[in-house]
Design a protein around this motif. Sequence first.
Motif, PDB file in Angstrom:
ATOM      1  N   MET A 373      14.517  -6.228 -23.891  1.00  0.00           N
ATOM      2  CA  MET A 373      14.163  -4.881 -24.357  1.00  0.00           C
ATOM      3  C   MET A 373      13.085  -4.261 -23.466  1.00  0.00           C
ATOM      4  O   MET A 373      13.028  -3.043 -23.298  1.00  0.00           O
ATOM      5  CB  MET A 373      13.657  -4.934 -25.803  1.00  0.00           C
ATOM      6  N   LEU A 374      12.218  -5.112 -22.906  1.00  0.00           N
ATOM      7  CA  LEU A 374      11.169  -4.595 -22.025  1.00  0.00           C
ATOM      8  C   LEU A 374      11.772  -4.032 -20.737  1.00  0.00           C
ATOM      9  O   LEU A 374      11.193  -3.169 -20.096  1.00  0.00           O
ATOM     10  CB  LEU A 374      10.179  -5.702 -21.651  1.00  0.00           C
ATOM     11  N   LEU A 375      12.948  -4.557 -20.364  1.00  0.00           N
ATOM     12  CA  LEU A 375      13.578  -4.119 -19.109  1.00  0.00           C
ATOM     13  C   LEU A 375      14.548  -2.962 -19.316  1.00  0.00           C
ATOM     14  O   LEU A 375      14.889  -2.253 -18.383  1.00  0.00           O
ATOM     15  CB  LEU A 375      14.328  -5.296 -18.461  1.00  0.00           C
ATOM     16  N   TYR A 384       6.030  -1.114 -26.487  1.00  0.00           N
ATOM     17  CA  TYR A 384       4.805  -1.825 -26.872  1.00  0.00           C
ATOM     18  C   TYR A 384       5.016  -2.740 -28.069  1.00  0.00           C
ATOM     19  O   TYR A 384       4.379  -3.779 -28.184  1.00  0.00           O
ATOM     20  CB  TYR A 384       3.651  -0.827 -27.074  1.00  0.00           C
ATOM     21  N   LEU A 385       5.934  -2.362 -28.934  1.00  0.00           N
ATOM     22  CA  LEU A 385       6.252  -3.221 -30.081  1.00  0.00           C
ATOM     23  C   LEU A 385       6.826  -4.563 -29.580  1.00  0.00           C
ATOM     24  O   LEU A 385       6.422  -5.635 -30.036  1.00  0.00           O
ATOM     25  CB  LEU A 385       7.249  -2.511 -31.003  1.00  0.00           C
ATOM     26  N   CYS A 386       7.755  -4.468 -28.621  1.00  0.00           N
ATOM     27  CA  CYS A 386       8.362  -5.693 -28.063  1.00  0.00           C
ATOM     28  C   CYS A 386       7.295  -6.550 -27.386  1.00  0.00           C
ATOM     29  O   CYS A 386       7.258  -7.779 -27.558  1.00  0.00           O
ATOM     30  CB  CYS A 386       9.455  -5.351 -27.050  1.00  0.00           C
ATOM     31  N   LEU A 387       6.421  -5.865 -26.636  1.00  0.00           N
ATOM     32  CA  LEU A 387       5.350  -6.587 -25.927  1.00  0.00           C
ATOM     33  C   LEU A 387       4.453  -7.325 -26.923  1.00  0.00           C
ATOM     34  O   LEU A 387       4.113  -8.496 -26.748  1.00  0.00           O
ATOM     35  CB  LEU A 387       4.530  -5.561 -25.129  1.00  0.00           C
ATOM     36  N   MET A 388       4.136  -6.622 -28.017  1.00  0.00           N
ATOM     37  CA  MET A 388       3.255  -7.201 -29.027  1.00  0.00           C
ATOM     38  C   MET A 388       3.931  -8.403 -29.710  1.00  0.00           C
ATOM     39  O   MET A 388       3.331  -9.460 -29.872  1.00  0.00           O
ATOM     40  CB  MET A 388       2.922  -6.135 -30.068  1.00  0.00           C
ATOM     41  N   LEU A 389       5.224  -8.237 -30.059  1.00  0.00           N
ATOM     42  CA  LEU A 389       5.952  -9.335 -30.722  1.00  0.00           C
ATOM     43  C   LEU A 389       6.044 -10.552 -29.801  1.00  0.00           C
ATOM     44  O   LEU A 389       5.893 -11.697 -30.244  1.00  0.00           O
ATOM     45  CB  LEU A 389       7.350  -8.875 -31.134  1.00  0.00           C
ATOM     46  N   LEU A 390       6.251 -10.289 -28.510  1.00  0.00           N
ATOM     47  CA  LEU A 390       6.323 -11.410 -27.554  1.00  0.00           C
ATOM     48  C   LEU A 390       4.978 -12.128 -27.486  1.00  0.00           C
ATOM     49  O   LEU A 390       4.915 -13.361 -27.458  1.00  0.00           O
ATOM     50  CB  LEU A 390       6.696 -10.899 -26.158  1.00  0.00           C
ATOM     51  N   MET A 391       3.888 -11.321 -27.479  1.00  0.00           N
ATOM     52  CA  MET A 391       2.566 -11.940 -27.366  1.00  0.00           C
ATOM     53  C   MET A 391       2.223 -12.747 -28.619  1.00  0.00           C
ATOM     54  O   MET A 391       1.621 -13.802 -28.553  1.00  0.00           O
ATOM     55  CB  MET A 391       1.506 -10.880 -27.094  1.00  0.00           C
ATOM     56  N   VAL A 392       2.648 -12.238 -29.777  1.00  0.00           N
ATOM     57  CA  VAL A 392       2.313 -12.923 -31.032  1.00  0.00           C
ATOM     58  C   VAL A 392       3.167 -14.184 -31.211  1.00  0.00           C
ATOM     59  O   VAL A 392       2.652 -15.269 -31.469  1.00  0.00           O
ATOM     60  CB  VAL A 392       2.512 -11.961 -32.238  1.00  0.00           C
ATOM     61  N   PHE A 393       4.493 -14.045 -31.032  1.00  0.00           N
ATOM     62  CA  PHE A 393       5.385 -15.168 -31.366  1.00  0.00           C
ATOM     63  C   PHE A 393       5.719 -16.061 -30.180  1.00  0.00           C
ATOM     64  O   PHE A 393       6.126 -17.201 -30.358  1.00  0.00           O
ATOM     65  CB  PHE A 393       6.685 -14.646 -32.005  1.00  0.00           C
ATOM     66  N   PHE A 394       5.596 -15.537 -28.976  1.00  0.00           N
ATOM     67  CA  PHE A 394       5.998 -16.334 -27.805  1.00  0.00           C
ATOM     68  C   PHE A 394       4.891 -16.331 -26.742  1.00  0.00           C
ATOM     69  O   PHE A 394       5.175 -16.210 -25.551  1.00  0.00           O
ATOM     70  CB  PHE A 394       7.318 -15.804 -27.223  1.00  0.00           C
ATOM     71  N   HIS A 395       3.620 -16.433 -27.209  1.00  0.00           N
ATOM     72  CA  HIS A 395       2.517 -16.401 -26.237  1.00  0.00           C
ATOM     73  C   HIS A 395       2.617 -17.571 -25.258  1.00  0.00           C
ATOM     74  O   HIS A 395       2.227 -17.468 -24.104  1.00  0.00           O
ATOM     75  CB  HIS A 395       1.157 -16.384 -26.945  1.00  0.00           C
ATOM     76  N   ASP A 396       3.176 -18.711 -25.734  1.00  0.00           N
ATOM     77  CA  ASP A 396       3.454 -19.825 -24.827  1.00  0.00           C
ATOM     78  C   ASP A 396       4.839 -19.540 -24.225  1.00  0.00           C
ATOM     79  O   ASP A 396       5.868 -19.947 -24.761  1.00  0.00           O
ATOM     80  CB  ASP A 396       3.455 -21.138 -25.614  1.00  0.00           C
TER      81      ASP A 396
END
Length: 408
Positions: A373-375, A384-396
């Motif tokens: 979705m970011l691409l 930004y929603l996708c970015l935030m979800l990635l950072m929260v759930f997939f920070h590793d």
Amino acid sequence: MNRRTISKEKFIENVELHPMRQQEDTDIAIVGGGICGLATALALHRKGINALVFEKSETTRAVGSAITIFTNGWRALDQLGVASKLRSTAIPITGLHELSLDDGSSQKIPLRSEELRCLKRSVLIETLVQELPASISYFGCQVVTIKSDPLTAFPILHFRDGNSIKAKFVIGCDGANSVVSKFLGLKPAQYLSSCSILGFTNYPHGHGLESESIRMRRGSISVGRIPVDDKVVYWFVGRKWTPQDSDISKDPEMIRESALESTGNFPEEVVEMIRKCDIGSLILTRLKYHAPWDILFGRFTTGTVTVAGDAMHLWAPFLGQGASAAIEDAIVLARCLAQHLTRNKVQAPLQTYVKQRRMRLVKLSTQTYLTGMLLEPSSVIVHYLCLMLLMVFFHDMLGHTRYNCGPL
Ligand SMILES: Cc1cc2nc3c(=O)[nH]c(=O)nc-3n(C[C@H](O)[C@H](O)[C@H](O)COP(=O)(O)OP(=O)(O)OC[C@H]3O[C@@H](n4cnc5c(N)ncnc54)[C@H](O)[C@@H]3O)c2cc1C
């Protein structure tokens, strides 16, 4: 390695439900002889369970030049007993490198505990085939429909040439346009607005590149490059899909021209790599995907029919996990068939398989979906929603590569 085996006789005895066993019957029919179908056949073979593989192509088929395999995929290949042979064909990659040619920003992620190698698809397919008895694969056999036997409820496969076969179990490993997933009523994969051009370049005197996986971006175009060994480099170009691409994809010379056109303003070494590519290795493919909610709610088994690999979970290659997940499916499915089959509960192994796989696949598809979705073009809010979800759930970011599907 756990190699608890059950004999074929025991297996048939366990699942024998109808006494009139006919010659054209089989215990397990695998539809599709790609990476997943062959890995599943090999996993079952290692457990002492026979299966027949029906592949529509006339020979083994390895479309696409190479695939990256991370630690989770190597663990699964270890269980299949083919990892050490494959490791000798591909050098270890020591880091991931993201580079923006627009603003010069760069991010390097060293791979310390993770294993990443880039395998030629043909090498993987041939290795799996070599480990299997010749008598279990049937080429030129295209399954056109599946029906349930009105008497026994077991599935019957109908082939393009008019033949049919009854099976106790059917495993659909028939990829993106799966006949088996259609039988199960699964939603077809959807198209993304982008496509990938993939190829190899051979440097007879050595490429001299670092053993890193690099992805460069300029605007909406991305180019990835990963060494397979000291002389061969696998690369891909990601760009928007256009209606002309249907024609371009049929002609390797046109694919190369198109890749060169898209990357004209990339560094000269990239342009040179594409210009000197192995023309026979080129493919252009439009990207497709199953959404995470399709995987969360999909009915992946009915009776004694199930799916694995791309037929079950098709993703765009943003994480490079499709093939590794398919090999994980193969291990779990064979383990479940060997451990959970009883005469009265023939459906139990497949239900356990789906249960054991579902959340792993939901997580992988969600991370892939958000990354994709970011691409894709979207509003600032969605971005930004996708970015935030990635950072929260997939920070590793590489957490998914440390997954272990367990012993065979
Ligand atoms: C551009 C791109 C890059 C990728 N990069 C990576 C990567 O780096 N790492 C990674 O892990 N994954 C990657 N993948 C994903 C990976 O290629 C797939 O997940 C993997 O090949 C799936 O294997 P499969 O056996 O399930 O399906 P397929 O490879 O599609 O095999 C299906 C087989 O079934 C046969 N078949 C189909 N229909 C029938 C029928 N009706 N009857 C009989 N036979 C039939 C086909 O001929 C085929 O041989 C990438 C995918 C794409 C598109």
